[in-house]
Design a protein around this motif. Structure first.
Motif, PDB file in Angstrom:
ATOM      1  N   TYR A  21      -1.270  -2.870 -10.942  1.00  0.00           N
ATOM      2  CA  TYR A  21      -1.573  -1.442 -11.011  1.00  0.00           C
ATOM      3  C   TYR A  21      -0.285  -0.622 -11.028  1.00  0.00           C
ATOM      4  O   TYR A  21      -0.149   0.345 -11.785  1.00  0.00           O
ATOM      5  CB  TYR A  21      -2.438  -1.016  -9.811  1.00  0.00           C
ATOM      6  CG  TYR A  21      -3.901  -1.343  -9.941  1.00  0.00           C
ATOM      7  CD1 TYR A  21      -4.344  -2.654 -10.098  1.00  0.00           C
ATOM      8  CD2 TYR A  21      -4.860  -0.346  -9.891  1.00  0.00           C
ATOM      9  CE1 TYR A  21      -5.689  -2.965 -10.201  1.00  0.00           C
ATOM     10  CE2 TYR A  21      -6.219  -0.644  -9.995  1.00  0.00           C
ATOM     11  CZ  TYR A  21      -6.620  -1.949 -10.147  1.00  0.00           C
ATOM     12  OH  TYR A  21      -7.962  -2.253 -10.259  1.00  0.00           O
ATOM     13  N   ARG A  66       0.839  -1.197   0.000  1.00  0.00           N
ATOM     14  CA  ARG A  66       0.000   0.000   0.000  1.00  0.00           C
ATOM     15  C   ARG A  66       0.872   1.245   0.000  1.00  0.00           C
ATOM     16  O   ARG A  66       0.622   2.205  -0.724  1.00  0.00           O
ATOM     17  CB  ARG A  66      -0.927  -0.019   1.224  1.00  0.00           C
ATOM     18  CG  ARG A  66      -1.677   1.282   1.477  1.00  0.00           C
ATOM     19  CD  ARG A  66      -2.777   1.508   0.483  1.00  0.00           C
ATOM     20  NE  ARG A  66      -3.841   0.544   0.623  1.00  0.00           N
ATOM     21  CZ  ARG A  66      -5.004   0.640   0.018  1.00  0.00           C
ATOM     22  NH1 ARG A  66      -5.240   1.641  -0.801  1.00  0.00           N
ATOM     23  NH2 ARG A  66      -5.932  -0.277   0.177  1.00  0.00           N
ATOM     24  N   GLU A 105      -2.483  -9.261  -3.978  1.00  0.00           N
ATOM     25  CA  GLU A 105      -1.144  -8.670  -4.054  1.00  0.00           C
ATOM     26  C   GLU A 105      -0.686  -8.539  -5.507  1.00  0.00           C
ATOM     27  O   GLU A 105      -0.079  -7.535  -5.897  1.00  0.00           O
ATOM     28  CB  GLU A 105      -0.162  -9.520  -3.257  1.00  0.00           C
ATOM     29  CG  GLU A 105      -0.500  -9.646  -1.773  1.00  0.00           C
ATOM     30  CD  GLU A 105      -0.543  -8.280  -1.100  1.00  0.00           C
ATOM     31  OE1 GLU A 105       0.434  -7.514  -1.241  1.00  0.00           O
ATOM     32  OE2 GLU A 105      -1.552  -7.971  -0.441  1.00  0.00           O
ATOM     33  N   LEU A 122      -7.843   2.520  -6.511  1.00  0.00           N
ATOM     34  CA  LEU A 122      -6.462   2.022  -6.546  1.00  0.00           C
ATOM     35  C   LEU A 122      -5.664   2.682  -7.659  1.00  0.00           C
ATOM     36  O   LEU A 122      -4.468   2.956  -7.507  1.00  0.00           O
ATOM     37  CB  LEU A 122      -6.454   0.507  -6.713  1.00  0.00           C
ATOM     38  CG  LEU A 122      -6.834  -0.326  -5.498  1.00  0.00           C
ATOM     39  CD1 LEU A 122      -6.741  -1.809  -5.820  1.00  0.00           C
ATOM     40  CD2 LEU A 122      -5.949   0.011  -4.304  1.00  0.00           C
ATOM     41  N   LEU A 174       2.334   1.776  -3.406  1.00  0.00           N
ATOM     42  CA  LEU A 174       1.393   2.369  -4.331  1.00  0.00           C
ATOM     43  C   LEU A 174       1.290   3.867  -4.100  1.00  0.00           C
ATOM     44  O   LEU A 174       1.255   4.662  -5.031  1.00  0.00           O
ATOM     45  CB  LEU A 174       0.021   1.716  -4.170  1.00  0.00           C
ATOM     46  CG  LEU A 174      -0.076   0.264  -4.671  1.00  0.00           C
ATOM     47  CD1 LEU A 174      -1.451  -0.297  -4.347  1.00  0.00           C
ATOM     48  CD2 LEU A 174       0.177   0.186  -6.153  1.00  0.00           C
ATOM     49  N   ARG A 232      -2.524  -5.592  -7.087  1.00  0.00           N
ATOM     50  CA  ARG A 232      -1.933  -4.303  -6.711  1.00  0.00           C
ATOM     51  C   ARG A 232      -0.627  -4.069  -7.459  1.00  0.00           C
ATOM     52  O   ARG A 232      -0.340  -2.960  -7.913  1.00  0.00           O
ATOM     53  CB  ARG A 232      -1.709  -4.245  -5.205  1.00  0.00           C
ATOM     54  CG  ARG A 232      -2.991  -4.160  -4.400  1.00  0.00           C
ATOM     55  CD  ARG A 232      -2.695  -4.137  -2.900  1.00  0.00           C
ATOM     56  NE  ARG A 232      -3.945  -4.082  -2.145  1.00  0.00           N
ATOM     57  CZ  ARG A 232      -4.596  -2.966  -1.857  1.00  0.00           C
ATOM     58  NH1 ARG A 232      -4.121  -1.809  -2.297  1.00  0.00           N
ATOM     59  NH2 ARG A 232      -5.715  -3.001  -1.160  1.00  0.00           N
TER      60      ARG A 232
END
Length: 448
Positions: free
Chosen positions: A340, A10, A334, A126, A13, A337
């Protein structure tokens, strides 16, 4: 430097979002303190694409650079054959539970895939965390990625059909403006006059345009001219809606060009490329941005622009290579993410993609000072704002049979001078038959 425990994904990101805000040109955005290549703890991502030739080499470079700087993922690309083989395998993988984590597809193919559950939608929140938001893309390009209110594809680029030209030949023909670029052309008669002046210099042709046996080439130019009439084509319901007068006008103008003086009446694409790349037999070339590296390698004087607006409405045919999430029944959170972040990093490094001729879809790149100095790319960047994708249908889009069906009915119009209205209406009867057929992949994927 990160601490010895490492940041959470997180946090990674969120770090990516800040880096995108800085718009670091020409490099992946999530750079760690060490290269990260081959380091443990990274998530393996399967990435499918259909890019070959110079595009494939450039994409491989982008992936290698992203892998080298990421502490989050390690991308494993799989390159499949362009066109129907790629899209068939992508559909089968999504329907059969063997889909890659992320893939490239043409944005024009979205109507045949998203409604059938073959793609998963992107999570807008996201995406925002990694700096990918709607306002950072041209409006028409972002909207092309949506279906039924959800976002299913994120464009890497716009690759329009455009006009390259040889400024030395054009200068000798007296058709350059005071800025050294080709003077404004605003009507079919203007274009014929300019092309004729250029042919007077070359002694061969004014324009290189190859179409023989190539439905995509016929469609790209025709649809550009059709949309320049302000005309639309809608492929829904029981039959197609279109404007016959505009369709015929566009085809008849193409017939006018193919007179063996302005342009060869029977050239295929390879011959047109070779003619213009030779540097002396023509001064104009109708082609896609993907031929820019070819012409740079040829070493000829070169500039480019959108195809002139000849019928009143600014319009360019084009498509986008776009990132999609092929459907997975139980995606690893995971890996999702990390996907992304990978997409964010490639968007942030897409100045390198611009060097291959494509127009990056990510505005922090095209609005940068560096891009404004990239010539001729900066001279046709405005095509992204007037881009026209194939009319939406499950059977249309790049790599589909739709454009080849167009060739079946239109090649005789261009090559043999057949009646334009009769040829076009025969094509539309074929399209009406397709409209009445169900999407063969609808419902074959999971729910999204």
């Amino acid at each position: 430097m990160v601490d010895r425990h490492g940041p959470t994904r997180r946090q990674l990101l969120r770090t990516g979002a800040g880096a995108l805000g800085a718009a670091a040109i020409g490099a992946p955005l999530l750079a760690g303190c060490s290269p990260g290549g081959g380091s443990g703890g990274r998530i393996d991502l399967d990435f499918w694409h259909l890019l070959s030739g110079g595009d494939g080499i450039k994409m491989a470079d982008l992936i290698d650079a992203a892998n080298a700087q990421s502490e989050t993922y390690s991308v494993k690309p799989t390159v499949l054959a362009w066109g129907a083989p790629y899209y068939t395998k992508l559909a089968m993988a999504s329907a059969g539970g063997r889909a890659p984590d992320v893939a490239i597809m043409h944005a024009s193919r979205l109507p045949g895939y998203a409604p059938g559950g073959l793609l998963d939608p992107w999570d807008i929140e996201l995406l925002a965390e990694v700096g990918v938001t709607e306002e950072r893309f041209p409006g028409p390009i972002w909207q092309q990625g949506t279906s039924d209110g959800s976002l299913y594809s994120i464009a890497l680029d716009a690759h329009p059909f455009l006009m390259m030209y040889n400024p030395e030949i054009c200068d000798r023909a007296g058709v350059l403006g005071s800025d050294g670029q080709i003077a404004e052309i605003t009507s079919p008669d203007d274009f014929i006059e300019v092309a004729s002046a250029i042919q007077g210099v070359t002694g061969v042709h004014g324009l290189s345009y190859g179409y023989l046996g190539d439905g995509a080439q016929m469609w790209r130019l025709w649809y550009t001219l059709y949309r320049q009439h302000g005309a639309e084509m809608v492929l829904t319901g029981d039959h197609a809606e279109y404007e016959l007068d505009a369709a015929v006008s566009a085809l008849e103008f193409m017939q006018q060009l193919l007179d063996d003086t302005i342009c060869s009446s029977s050239s295929d694409y390879a011959n047109a490329v070779a003619e213009f790349a030779g540097g002396s037999d023509s001064g104009l070339f109708f082609t896609g941005v993907w031929e820019l590296p070819t012409m740079i390698d040829a070493g000829i004087p070169l500039d480019a622009s959108t195809i002139p607006t000849l019928f009143g409405t600014d319009a360019a045919y084009g498509d986008s290579h776009a990132f999609v999430l092929p459907h997975q029944d139980n995606p690893d959170p995971e890996a999702r993410r990390a996907s992304y972040q990978f997409v964010s990093d490639l968007l942030g490094s897409s100045f390198r993609w611009a060097e291959a001729g494509h127009i990056p879809a990510f505005l922090p790149i095209t609005e940068s000072p560096e891009y404004s100095e990239l010539v001729p790319q900066a001279h046709y960047a405005g095509a992204a704002d007037i881009l026209n994708y194939d009319p939406e249908a499950w059977f249309s889009g790049s790599g589909s049979n739709f454009q080849e069906y167009f060739a079946e009915y239109v090649q005789g119009v261009l090559l043999a001078g057949n009646d334009a209205a009769a040829g076009f209406e025969a094509f539309m009867r074929r399209v009406d038959a397709l409209i009445r057929q169900p999407n063969p992949v609808a419902g074959s994927g999971g729910s999204s």
